[in-house]
Design a protein around this motif. Structure first.
Motif, PDB file in Angstrom:
ATOM      1  N   ASP A  36      44.912  43.903  45.512  1.00 43.49           N
ATOM      2  CA  ASP A  36      44.105  42.683  45.257  1.00 43.49           C
ATOM      3  C   ASP A  36      44.949  41.486  44.815  1.00 43.49           C
ATOM      4  O   ASP A  36      44.495  40.646  44.010  1.00 43.49           O
ATOM      5  CB  ASP A  36      43.038  42.939  44.163  1.00 43.49           C
ATOM      6  CG  ASP A  36      41.985  43.953  44.588  1.00 43.49           C
ATOM      7  OD1 ASP A  36      41.869  44.195  45.808  1.00 43.49           O
ATOM      8  OD2 ASP A  36      41.293  44.478  43.709  1.00 43.49           O
ATOM      9  N   GLU A  39      43.344  38.015  45.229  1.00 43.14           N
ATOM     10  CA  GLU A  39      42.243  37.800  44.281  1.00 43.14           C
ATOM     11  C   GLU A  39      42.784  37.455  42.900  1.00 43.14           C
ATOM     12  O   GLU A  39      42.224  36.625  42.182  1.00 43.14           O
ATOM     13  CB  GLU A  39      41.374  39.069  44.203  1.00 43.14           C
ATOM     14  CG  GLU A  39      40.464  39.265  45.397  1.00 43.14           C
ATOM     15  CD  GLU A  39      39.393  38.180  45.469  1.00 43.14           C
ATOM     16  OE1 GLU A  39      38.809  37.873  44.433  1.00 43.14           O
ATOM     17  OE2 GLU A  39      39.193  37.628  46.567  1.00 43.14           O
ATOM     18  N   GLU A  42      43.806  34.000  42.920  1.00 46.41           N
ATOM     19  CA  GLU A  42      42.611  33.146  42.984  1.00 46.41           C
ATOM     20  C   GLU A  42      42.007  32.946  41.586  1.00 46.41           C
ATOM     21  O   GLU A  42      41.518  31.862  41.266  1.00 46.41           O
ATOM     22  CB  GLU A  42      41.595  33.775  43.945  1.00 46.41           C
ATOM     23  CG  GLU A  42      40.634  32.821  44.617  1.00 46.41           C
ATOM     24  CD  GLU A  42      41.209  31.456  44.991  1.00 46.41           C
ATOM     25  OE1 GLU A  42      40.703  30.480  44.425  1.00 46.41           O
ATOM     26  OE2 GLU A  42      42.168  31.365  45.796  1.00 46.41           O
ATOM     27  N   ASN A 227      32.267  39.571  40.515  1.00 45.76           N
ATOM     28  CA  ASN A 227      33.658  39.586  40.963  1.00 45.76           C
ATOM     29  C   ASN A 227      34.562  39.662  39.732  1.00 45.76           C
ATOM     30  O   ASN A 227      34.646  38.703  38.964  1.00 45.76           O
ATOM     31  CB  ASN A 227      33.956  38.314  41.774  1.00 45.76           C
ATOM     32  CG  ASN A 227      35.368  38.283  42.316  1.00 45.76           C
ATOM     33  OD1 ASN A 227      36.225  39.063  41.876  1.00 45.76           O
ATOM     34  ND2 ASN A 227      35.600  37.395  43.259  1.00 45.76           N
ATOM     35  N   TYR A 229      37.547  39.412  39.372  1.00 48.49           N
ATOM     36  CA  TYR A 229      38.684  38.479  39.363  1.00 48.49           C
ATOM     37  C   TYR A 229      38.223  37.026  39.200  1.00 48.49           C
ATOM     38  O   TYR A 229      38.917  36.098  39.603  1.00 48.49           O
ATOM     39  CB  TYR A 229      39.505  38.603  40.645  1.00 48.49           C
ATOM     40  CG  TYR A 229      40.150  39.965  40.795  1.00 48.49           C
ATOM     41  CD1 TYR A 229      41.230  40.334  39.996  1.00 48.49           C
ATOM     42  CD2 TYR A 229      39.674  40.874  41.731  1.00 48.49           C
ATOM     43  CE1 TYR A 229      41.817  41.581  40.124  1.00 48.49           C
ATOM     44  CE2 TYR A 229      40.256  42.123  41.874  1.00 48.49           C
ATOM     45  CZ  TYR A 229      41.321  42.466  41.058  1.00 48.49           C
ATOM     46  OH  TYR A 229      41.904  43.696  41.192  1.00 48.49           O
TER      47      TYR A 229
END
Ligand code: UGB
Length: 587
Positions: A36, A39, A42, A227, A229
């Motif tokens: 990930d 992510e 992000e 989510n 993240y």
């Protein structure tokens, strides 16, 4: 720590800041690098946005949150030490000599103004699916709020610049604050309608960002439940408008171009521009740094109360006390009955309609110190009386009318009161909630919003000498409203009361069942007796005289229940539709 290698140097700095601020829970359970990774980066892009869009960054946000959450837990009253009393302001009566003088002064000043519409709210109370500025303000012409606002600003611009005879600015800038919830729809509405006649360069959209949600009293940032993240975010409130005007450089641009006033207004008030010229005239004449428009307020109405607060140490300020805080404040300070009507049938505290006029010079000076940060508040819903856990995450919020809270006592802060039928007809409540509003209090619904426009135009014509029949009472979507003749005009026909008065001659009359739409700016009504529907179109600004009797079957109003989903939402939320049976079309 292994994951740090994934981040840019700026992101590493943000990670350190989060660790120092007790936010390690945001990434301490991250899997090994390789899983990930995009992510994870992000999340830091989001952190960078949250950090840069808040005055003082996330450090400041978290510190303020801790303080406000501690105060809230301790049950501290933000008005501790203050005693409320009824302030005195400028009270205007629509159409009298003083009103007309202020209107004249305001129209002259308008070319030095800039307008700011706050339109980032979702309108949860209304529950409408689209953006509120796209709703028709009335369904006789179907003109949406945004179109009406733009046409009003353009009409002000035209008249004001004509009076100045080419001296000074020729365009009134218009900024709209949007949010992720409203931005693309607002842009689309403007683009697909050629900006309703305004130059695209004259309109500026500034988008507010949401703020981080908080999970507990330590202000731990909430992880997005959808989510892991992302940080969960929620709207910060209309108070963001100040920091955005500052950080975008828009305010400085206006100031440097010699502008003197900035006028703030909200998304759904079809009457507002009837009140703008005179209120701006009051600001200019009295030299107010801050002028709030107010209307008589019914007790418990969901609009804030303008209140004079006097502190034990002698400080005083005139400020909005929000509707949910007015009752407890009054009860705690010698008014045992709280927020109740006086013998006048209204609350003694004028109602804030959040139409604010600021003088740009002192405003920019203040924002240069504060970067537009506004006093915030937090409203956590606790799980139990220990106040240690929240039912759901909370966040800091702010309101644009709280700007004067940080001003020095030397600031000239005033307010101007007008009748509600002149200045205020918002569309905020859905039909079900509106029908439950206590009898005698305004509904603030799509039904009342539209009907009040007809009432205001009818009463304006009456003041101008036209014999307009009394309204009848009808019930739509469970709300009893006065139905006046459906009279609507374009702002460039009747921008001010004087304009309207100058366009009516002889003995004119309009029956209750009538509809009149005036689009032609140079239309005169001469001995008109209208019983039916009359539409005066604008053909390239040609002079039109409407003389004598007009009679036809007219346009009728048919009830529509809001539960009838075969009718478009923007129609059924008002509870009626208009059947266009027969009309006279001029010229
Ligand atoms: N708005 C934003 O642009 N961004 C946001 O994050 C939130 C809202 P509401 P509210 O005049 O009747 C205000 O929800 O906040 C815009 C005053 O606080 O309609 O309950 C939104 O798009 C209150 O004192 O109103 O109450 C809309 O244009 C009283 O005066 C505007 O902000 C009341 O309005 C107002 O948002 C009123």
């Amino acid at each position: 720590l292994k994951n740090l290698s994934l981040l840019s140097p700026e992101q590493v700095e943000l990670a350190k800041m989060l660790l120092e601020m007790g936010q390690s829970h945001l990434f301490e359970h991250w899997p090994e690098p390789g899983v990930d990774d995009d992510e994870k980066r992000e999340l830091f892009n989001q952190v960078a946005r949250l950090n840069s869009s808040y005055p003082g960054g996330l450090v400041s946000y978290i510190k303020t949150a801790r303080e406000l959450l501690a105060d809230s837990k301790a049950g501290k009253n933000p008005y501790d030490g203050f005693t409320p009393s009824v302030p005195s302001g400028e009270i205007l009566t629509f159409g009298d000599d003083t009103f007309v003088q202020y209107e004249d002064a305001g129209v002259k000043e308008a070319r030095k103004a800039a307008f700011v519409l706050v339109a980032g709210g979702l309108g949860e109370r209304l529950g409408y699916n689209g953006i509120k500025v796209a709703l028709p303000s009335e369904t006789t012409t179907g003109t949406c709020f945004l179109q009406h606002y733009i046409e009003s600003i353009l009409a002000l611009q035209e008249t004001s610049c004509r009076l100045a005879q080419g001296d000074g600015p020729t365009e009134i800038p218009f900024a709209i604050m949007t949010s992720d919830d409203t931005h693309s729809h607002t842009m689309k509405l403007l683009e697909s309608n050629a900006y309703f006649g305004m130059k695209p360069t004259q309109v500026k959209l500034v988008k507010q960002e949401k703020v981080a949600c908080l999970d507990d009293n330590d202000a731990r940032l909430a992880v997005d439940p959808h989510n892991k993240y992302r940080i969960q975010t929620k709207p910060h409130g209309h108070g963001d408008v100040h920091s955005l005007l500052y950080s975008s450089g828009v305010l400085k641009e206006w100031h440097d171009a010699g502008r003197r006033w900035v006028l703030f207004f909200q998304d759904t008030n079809g009457l507002l521009f009837k009140a703008i010229p005179s209120a701006l005239g009051v600001s200019a004449t009295k030299g107010y740094h801050v002028n709030s428009l107010a209307v008589p307020r019914k007790a418990k109405e969901a609009i804030g109360g303008i209140t004079k607060l006097t502190h034990q140490d002698g400080r005083t300020m005139v400020i909005n006390v929000e509707y949910n805080q007015l009752d407890p404040l009054l009860r705690a300070s010698g008014y045992p009955d709280g927020d109740v009507n006086s013998e006048t049938g209204y609350s003694p505290f004028p109602g804030n309609i959040n139409q604010l006029i600021f003088e740009i010079g002192p405003y920019l000076e203040e924002l240069t110190k504060t970067r537009g940060a506004i006093k915030e508040f937090v409203n956590p819903k606790y799980k139990d009386s220990t106040k240690t856990a929240f039912k759901s995450s909370t966040r800091l919020e702010c309101m644009m009318q709280d700007y004067p809270k940080t001003l020095p006592p030397s600031a000239r802060v005033g307010f101007t009161v007008m009748d509600a039928w002149v200045a205020y007809a918002p569309v905020k409540n859905n039909p079900e909630d509106a029908a439950k509003v206590p009898k005698g209090n305004p509904y603030h619904s799509a039904t009342s919003g539209e009907m009040t426009i007809y009432k205001a135009n009818s009463l304006t014509l009456r003041k101008a000498g036209v014999k307009v029949d009394d309204p009848v009472l009808q019930v739509f979507n469970g709300q009893e409203v006065e139905v006046w003749p459906r009279i609507v005009w374009k702002p460039k026909w009747g921008l001010t009361f004087s304009d309207v008065r100058s366009k009516v001659r002889g003995n004119c009359s309009v029956t209750q069942r009538s509809t009149m739409v005036i689009k032609a700016p140079n239309c005169h009504l001469v001995d008109l007796s209208l019983d039916g529907a009359l539409i005066v179109d604008d053909v390239d600004g040609t002079e039109v005289e409407v003389v004598g009797p007009v009679q036809n079957k007219g346009w009728t109003i048919e009830s529509v229940d809001y539960t009838n989903t075969s009718v478009p939402e923007e129609v059924r939320i008002r509870g009626f539709k208009i059947n266009k049976i027969e009309q006279l079309l001029k010229p």
